[in-house]
Design an enzyme around this catalytic site. Structure first.
Site, PDB file in Angstrom:
ATOM      1  N   ASP A  13       0.858  -1.186   0.000  1.00 18.24           N
ATOM      2  CA  ASP A  13       0.000   0.000   0.000  1.00 18.24           C
ATOM      3  C   ASP A  13       0.894   1.236   0.000  1.00 18.24           C
ATOM      4  O   ASP A  13       1.798   1.360   0.842  1.00 18.24           O
ATOM      5  CB  ASP A  13      -0.891  -0.034   1.255  1.00 18.24           C
ATOM      6  N   ASP A 111      -3.946   2.365  -5.015  1.00 21.02           N
ATOM      7  CA  ASP A 111      -2.588   2.335  -4.443  1.00 21.02           C
ATOM      8  C   ASP A 111      -2.272   1.048  -3.673  1.00 21.02           C
ATOM      9  O   ASP A 111      -1.336   1.031  -2.891  1.00 21.02           O
ATOM     10  CB  ASP A 111      -2.336   3.574  -3.568  1.00 21.02           C
ATOM     11  N   GLU A 112      -3.067  -0.010  -3.885  1.00 13.49           N
ATOM     12  CA  GLU A 112      -2.741  -1.233  -3.147  1.00 13.49           C
ATOM     13  C   GLU A 112      -2.953  -2.483  -4.000  1.00 13.49           C
ATOM     14  O   GLU A 112      -3.809  -2.502  -4.889  1.00 13.49           O
ATOM     15  CB  GLU A 112      -3.544  -1.346  -1.847  1.00 13.49           C
TER      16      GLU A 112
HETATM   17  N1  DCP Z   1      -8.692   8.208  -0.941  1.00 15.95           N
HETATM   18  C1  DCP Z   1      -9.774   9.070  -1.077  1.00 15.95           C
HETATM   19  N2  DCP Z   1     -10.766   9.096  -0.117  1.00 15.95           N
HETATM   20  C2  DCP Z   1     -10.698   8.249   0.964  1.00 15.95           C
HETATM   21  C3  DCP Z   1      -9.613   7.365   1.090  1.00 15.95           C
HETATM   22  C4  DCP Z   1      -8.614   7.374   0.118  1.00 15.95           C
HETATM   23  O1  DCP Z   1      -9.844   9.835  -2.048  1.00 15.95           O
HETATM   24  N3  DCP Z   1     -11.671   8.280   1.882  1.00 15.95           N
HETATM   25  C5  DCP Z   1      -7.628   8.245  -1.970  1.00 15.95           C
HETATM   26  C6  DCP Z   1      -6.507   9.173  -1.549  1.00 15.95           C
HETATM   27  C7  DCP Z   1      -5.414   8.268  -1.080  1.00 15.95           C
HETATM   28  C8  DCP Z   1      -5.630   7.018  -1.900  1.00 15.95           C
HETATM   29  O2  DCP Z   1      -7.040   6.958  -2.145  1.00 15.95           O
HETATM   30  O3  DCP Z   1      -4.119   8.845  -1.286  1.00 15.95           O
HETATM   31  C9  DCP Z   1      -5.150   5.748  -1.228  1.00 15.95           C
HETATM   32  O4  DCP Z   1      -5.882   5.496  -0.044  1.00 15.95           O
HETATM   33  P1  DCP Z   1      -5.218   4.951   1.276  1.00 15.95           P
HETATM   34  O5  DCP Z   1      -6.330   4.563   2.187  1.00 15.95           O
HETATM   35  O6  DCP Z   1      -4.178   3.953   0.953  1.00 15.95           O
HETATM   36  O7  DCP Z   1      -4.549   6.247   1.950  1.00 15.95           O
HETATM   37  P2  DCP Z   1      -3.157   6.916   1.674  1.00 15.95           P
HETATM   38  O8  DCP Z   1      -2.346   6.166   0.665  1.00 15.95           O
HETATM   39  O9  DCP Z   1      -3.373   8.352   1.339  1.00 15.95           O
HETATM   40  O10 DCP Z   1      -2.457   6.874   3.095  1.00 15.95           O
HETATM   41  P3  DCP Z   1      -1.793   5.625   3.839  1.00 15.95           P
HETATM   42  O11 DCP Z   1      -0.346   5.965   3.979  1.00 15.95           O
HETATM   43  O12 DCP Z   1      -2.486   5.548   5.159  1.00 15.95           O
HETATM   44  O13 DCP Z   1      -2.027   4.422   2.984  1.00 15.95           O
HETATM   45 MG    MG Z   2      -2.124   4.109   0.848  1.00 18.59          MG
END
Ligand code: DCP
Ligand code: MG
Length: 357
Positions: A13, A111-112
């Site tokens: 992720d 992203d995962e």
């Molecule tokens: N995303 C979004 N709305 C949400 C959750 C996520 O638009 N409620 C988008 C933005 C994030 C991406 O999806 O960058 C990936 O989600 P993740 O849950 O993996 O969150 P992040 O990558 O941003 O942070 P982390 O480091 O916790 O994985």
């Molecule tokens: Mg993420």
């Protein structure tokens, strides 16, 4: 005698994905609280936070929070609108690195992704591969990711979240139950705030409480209780979709709050349809089977599939089938998660006539 192959599953992720992509192309943002989402309009803006850099998270800002609240918590933050085409591009680069390993891979969001590393032969080899992936992704995109490795999808996913950012957490089979035990119940994917509260009211706050509470879970959730109990022990037989046969393309969304609102469900499904279709055409694949998955409140999950006669890459076919299958799966209960999968894929070169020699 049954010979059971112990699987080794990796979950990767990306760290604060949208925010990290922005920081990567604007180095002046490094170390600053960066918040991607709606325009805060000096605190009067509407809409939500998509994500926040780890610096911004120190102020309490997180995904899905109203942007006005984020602004109140962190007025000095750098607020940027999302640039989806850019994120999709970087995502494709990362996913290509995973696919190039040759191990079965299943992308589950922008992203995962999961990889089935059983064929590496052991956790040491899997760890070496994981370190290599982190190095390669960083060299190619400048971004960090977190990786979890374990005996099942549920353990790998929880492990990837365990030491973020830039983490690598390895949980061998025999340590899985003990690793999960002290964690809060909501760490299990699919446990929403409502189930979390219900479980809390029944005195179950940690995954260890669930491990010891099969009877209570059965009483509360019926057959779904068994599924939840198994997840709590780290047992999850679901395969990495790409394993063995041809790949499939799938996406799923968990609702913040369980819903039975047909419009909300249809709108979310439409997003999944566009996502899988974009992925399909990028890869120049065609599909024959569309599957819709629904997880209801209380953990029962059902899927329904339909196959068409000829390979297709038409978004209208996906749309018609996906909405029809979803309608068939609507029940009295509210819905926690919906998923969409395209399978029976035909790769670009498979459609061509083989020339005789
Ligand atoms: N995303 C979004 N709305 C949400 C959750 C996520 O638009 N409620 C988008 C933005 C994030 C991406 O999806 O960058 C990936 O989600 P993740 O849950 O993996 O969150 P992040 O990558 O941003 O942070 P982390 O480091 O916790 O994985
Ligand atoms: Mg993420």
């Amino acid at each position: 005698m049954t010979v059971e192959t112990k699987r080794i599953i990796l979950h990767l992720d990306m760290d604060s994905f949208y925010a990290s992509v922005e920081v990567q192309r604007r180095p002046d943002l490094a170390g600053k609280p960066v918040i991607i989402g709606a325009d805060p309009k000096g605190g009067r803006g509407r809409g939500v936070v998509a994500t926040a850099s780890y610096e911004a998270r120190k102020y309490g800002v997180h995904s899905a929070m109203p942007i006005s609240k984020a602004y109140a918590l962190c007025p000095g933050g750098v607020y940027l609108p999302p640039d989806f085409p850019r994120y999709a591009q970087v995502s494709s680069e990362v996913m290509a690195v995973l696919r190039e390993t040759g191990f079965p891979s299943e992308q589950v969001s922008i992203d995962e992704s999961f990889l089935d590393l059983t064929a590496t032969g052991g956790y040491r080899q899997a760890e070496t591969l994981a370190r290599g992936l982190k190095t390669k992704i960083r060299a190619l995109t400048g971004l960090t990711c977190s990786i979890g490795i374990g005996p099942s999808k549920v353990v790998a996913k929880i492990a990837s979240d365990y030491r973020k950012p830039d983490g690598l957490t390895i949980v061998p089979d025999e340590e899985a139950a003990a690793f999960l035990a002290p964690l809060p119940v909501w760490k299990i994917p699919g446990i929403g705030p409502k189930t979390g509260k219900e479980l809390g009211a029944a005195g179950m706050r940690t995954i260890g409480d669930l491990q010891a509470g099969l009877e209570v879970l059965l009483g509360r959730f019926g057959r779904g209780g068994t599924a939840l109990h198994r997840l709590a022990l780290g047992i999850d037989e679901s395969e990495v979709a790409g394993r063995g046969g041809p790949r499939s393309i799938s996406r799923e969304t968990t609702f913040g709050e369980d819903t039975d609102d047909p419009e909300a469900l249809a709108a979310t499904m439409e997003g999944l349809i566009r996502d899988v279709h974009r992925n399909l055409t990028e890869e120049k694949y065609r599909f024959r089977t569309v599957t819709v998955k629904v997880r209801y409140t209380g953990f029962m999950t059902k899927t329904k599939a339909h196959s068409v006669q000829h390979y297709s890459d038409d978004i209208r076919t996906i749309r018609t089938l996906a909405h029809a299958l979803l309608r068939d799966l609507l029940a009295e209960r509210k819905i926690r998660l919906i998923g969409l999968r395209l399978s029976d894929l035909e790769a670009p070169d498979q459609g061509q006539t083989t020339l005789g020699i």
